[in-house]
Design an enzyme around this catalytic site. Structure first.
Site, PDB file in Angstrom:
ATOM      1  N   ASP A 193      13.986   8.245   7.652  1.00 40.70           N
ATOM      2  CA  ASP A 193      12.573   8.303   7.273  1.00 40.70           C
ATOM      3  C   ASP A 193      12.359   9.070   5.976  1.00 40.70           C
ATOM      4  OD1 ASP A 193       9.794   7.719   7.944  1.00 40.70           O
ATOM      5  OD2 ASP A 193       9.576   9.874   8.244  1.00 40.70           O
ATOM      6  N   MET A 274       2.500   9.242   9.196  1.00 38.31           N
ATOM      7  CA  MET A 274       1.724   8.884   8.011  1.00 38.31           C
ATOM      8  C   MET A 274       2.562   8.808   6.746  1.00 38.31           C
ATOM      9  SD  MET A 274      -1.359   8.363   8.988  1.00 38.31           S
ATOM     10  CE  MET A 274      -2.116   8.300   7.367  1.00 38.31           C
ATOM     11  N   ARG A 275       3.873   9.127   6.850  1.00 36.18           N
ATOM     12  CA  ARG A 275       4.686   9.113   5.637  1.00 36.18           C
ATOM     13  C   ARG A 275       4.745   7.721   5.027  1.00 36.18           C
ATOM     14  NH1 ARG A 275       8.904  11.869   7.199  1.00 36.18           N
ATOM     15  NH2 ARG A 275       8.309  13.795   6.158  1.00 36.18           N
ATOM     16  N   ALA A 276       4.750   6.679   5.853  1.00 38.06           N
ATOM     17  CA  ALA A 276       4.816   5.317   5.326  1.00 38.06           C
ATOM     18  C   ALA A 276       3.593   5.005   4.466  1.00 38.06           C
ATOM     19  CB  ALA A 276       4.920   4.312   6.474  1.00 38.06           C
TER      20      ALA A 276
END
Length: 678
Positions: A193, A274-276
């Site tokens: 990720d 929420m990183r995407a």
């Protein structure tokens, strides 16, 4: 220094080159993970990128590459005087998979720190990579403790080195680029990720493109400087375009319409966290700047999704990364048109990969919900194959059935090797490691890495008067230093020996057996083991998968495993013993755990029961840890698997007992003997 292959001379691999260039434009995108088979220019393209990176202004004499415009106030070489700086190329630092912790983060001179109170610090690779590129080839093979350090540095933008109360901190912001061959194992989800973008690369199947690859490679090898000179104009043009895109980047507008499309896309594909969303937004802005625009368009959002989401949709290591492009286009169309400056999404926009179908075809992956699988009447339930004896009467070919689908995997109990090993770091069995709880002290062998403070003080205390101690400081000499011995966990070689004979296929048993082995494979992935697969049926045994770090490959081989024929148990055990003998020569520190999945019957070859017993006693004599997963079912049980476990010197568990939530209760450690000779 050898002349690198020019970036612009790489043939094809459009997605790979675009992803690297976007990170050169905006390092905040978060790096690139390059997945693909060997020989696909992964490393070549990454190494060539460094020549295109803009030069850096750094504080003169600073080992940590501080920016003269905003030097790090906590820099170990600081404080820096204003004005003195130099310009140098951006660095590309390679992290070997076998690097030590001190090589990565740097090392403190513990002896000087204790005796003089001096923070004598030697920077590591993280310091070298600050404001540059950190490249990890075969990143999936990186040891867990190095992965943890990378995660910390990537999250905080700084590296911390602490040794017994003495600490050093320095900035460590870098572009992380990793390459890997999925056949050799997958990445931990946490590190996966952390990569902003991912690309899949494969060799072209077009003869003309392959010819051009060979032609350019040979030309470069014959005269690297002349070859680079021929591409100098193209390299210069790309370098100037990167600089222009960087300058334009702050002016790019990310409208509300594009933001809605980004949020809707991430929600539609059910990515975690929420990183995407953030990575997609940064990537779309970088795409607009690369194209020379100041507004983000729908085509930028589409391309950003194709680069940022595939590796974030994996739910377990057996899921193939990928994105349903039809679903992507539908989502973008549904949430498009809400910003006047965002046109309709273009399904043929740049970066749509090779134009092929997404990797979600029927039968793709062992656990695909929509995968095409044999119907219940196609194999195990066929009336003509229901009898065990009929399936075993015809030798290797009689009674063969098509591959049965695996049942749903479950969380298994911990199976571990007894004793304390010294193998590679992992999460299965007890071992003496560099990380873990402190269990004692010893004199260091070579460089001191983990100081045992109490033992060091105890060793130095009796000699303080004769060493002339007069002040408060402790007079410490190198002979006083003690290395802490620690106990942690190691990864093992888990070798599956699976009975695929006709008796296992009866009463739909093979589906449950495959589900159990798949569950153990998932457990092996989480515990960082190597795995191997030996199957036996008919008249012989085969090594379906030599020992590897890729549990994906084992799952694929298991899914396609046919059944039928007699049960050559002895052949399976002897083949497994041979695999372990060869692997012991390659990796003597890695201990093995043999998991035999069978009902215990032996019907193949002359004197099958006696021969199987002799083969099993070989494992017991060498102290090889083993467990037998008893697959016998029905109201009448012969207990043959239990007898086999006794011959192996191990233990037997039923399929029900293998479940972590079964009524059986406590976790079972493998009861192997420890009679290995010194």
């Amino acid at each position: 220094m050898s002349t690198p292959f020019p970036f612009t001379a790489v043939v094809g691999q459009d997605d790979l080159r675009l992803a690297l260039l976007l990170n050169a434009v905006s390092p905040a995108v978060g790096g690139v993970l390059v997945r693909g088979e060997k020989g696909t220019a992964k490393s070549t393209a990454v190494r060539a990128l460094s020549a295109l990176m803009p030069a850096l202004d750094v504080v003169t004499g600073c080992r940590f590459s501080c920016d003269p415009g905003a030097p790090d106030p906590a820099c170990p070489d600081g404080p820096h005087e204003p004005g003195a700086f130099e310009t140098r190329p951006a660095r590309m630092v390679e992290l070997p998979v076998g690097a030590s912790e001190d090589r990565l983060v740097g090392a403190l001179d513990i002896e000087r720190a204790l005796a003089e109170g001096v923070k004598a610090f030697e920077p590591g690779l993280l310091a070298d990579a600050h404001r540059g590129i950190l490249y990890v080839d075969e990143v999936n093979l990186l040891h867990d403790h190095l992965v943890d350090l990378l995660l910390d540095a990537a999250a905080m933008g700084a590296s911390y080195v602490e040794r017994e109360g003495v600490s050093v901190r320095h900035a460590a912001r870098f572009l992380l680029v990793g390459t890997m061959n999925p056949e050799e194992g997958e990445l931990r989800p946490q590190l996966l990720d952390r990569f902003g973008l991912t690309v899949e690369v494969a060799a072209s199947r077009e003869p003309e493109q392959r010819v051009e690859v060979v032609r350019r490679r040979l030309a470069h090898d014959d005269d690297p400087e002349a070859f680079a000179a021929r591409w100098a104009d193209e390299e210069g043009a790309v370098r100037r375009r990167i600089v222009a895109a960087r300058e334009l980047l702050p002016s790019v507008r990310l409208g509300d319409g594009a933001l809605r499309q980004i949020a809707a896309t991430c929600a539609a594909f059910e990515v975690d966290g929420m990183r995407a969303d953030i990575v997609m937004a940064r990537t779309a802005v970088a795409l607009a700047a690369w194209a020379g625009r100041t507004d983000v368009l729908a085509e930028d959002v589409r391309q950003a999704a194709l680069l940022a989401l595939p590796h974030r949709r994996r739910r377990n290591p057996f899921d193939a990364p990928g994105l349903d492009e039809d679903k992507l286009d539908e989502t973008l169309e549904q949430f498009g048109g809400q910003d006047d400056e965002d046109p309709d999404p273009d399904p043929d926009g740049p970066g749509g990969g090779d134009g092929g179908e997404p990797p979600r075809s029927d039968g793709d992956g062992p656990r695909g919900d929509d995968a095409a699988r044999p119907g219940p009447g196609e194999d195990a339930e066929s009336p003509g194959n229901a009898d065990d004896g009929a399936a075993q009467d015809g030798g290797s070919g009689a009674g063969e059935r098509s591959a049965a689908p695996a049942a749903e995997p479950f969380r298994t109990k911990v199976l571990s090797v007894p004793g304390i090993g010294e193998g590679a770091a992992g999460r299965r069995s007890r071992a003496r490691t560099e990380h873990g709880r402190t269990t004692g002290a010893r004199r260091p062998r070579g460089t001191l890495t983990k100081l045992h403070l109490a033992a060091t003080v105890t060793a130095a205390a009796p000699y303080q008067r004769e060493r002339g101690r007069s002040g408060r400081g402790l007079v410490v000499r190198r002979d006083d230093l003690r290395q802490a011995t620690r106990e942690g966990r190691e990864g093992n070689l888990v070798l599956f020996v699976v009975d695929a004979s006709g008796s296992m296929a009866a009463r739909q048993r093979m589906g449950a057996v495959k589900g159990a082995v798949l569950s153990l494979l998932l457990d092996a992935y989480q515990r960082r083991d190597k795995v191997g697969l030996v199957t036996f049926r008919g008249a012989s045994a085969d090594v379906a998968l030599p020992p590897t770090s890729s549990v994906d490959a084992a799952a694929v081989r298991l899914e396609s495993l046919p059944t039928g024929g007699r049960t050559p148990l002895a052949a399976g055990l002897l083949r497994a013993h041979d695999v372990l003998r060869v692997e012991r020569l390659r990796d003597p520190a890695r201990r093995a755990l043999v998991v035999v999945v069978t009902d215990g019957r032996a019907t193949g070859g002359p004197e099958p029961v006696a021969l199987a017993g002799r083969a099993a006693r070989l494992f017991a004599a060498e102290g090889i840890a083993s467990v037998v997963v008893d697959c016998e079912s029905g109201p009448v049980r012969l207990g043959l698997a239990g007898r086999l476990a006794g011959e192996l010197g191990g233990t037997a568990v039923t399929l029900d007992e293998l479940r972590a939530d079964s009524i059986a209760g406590l976790v079972r450690d493998v009861q192997g003997t420890s009679r290995r000779t010194a």
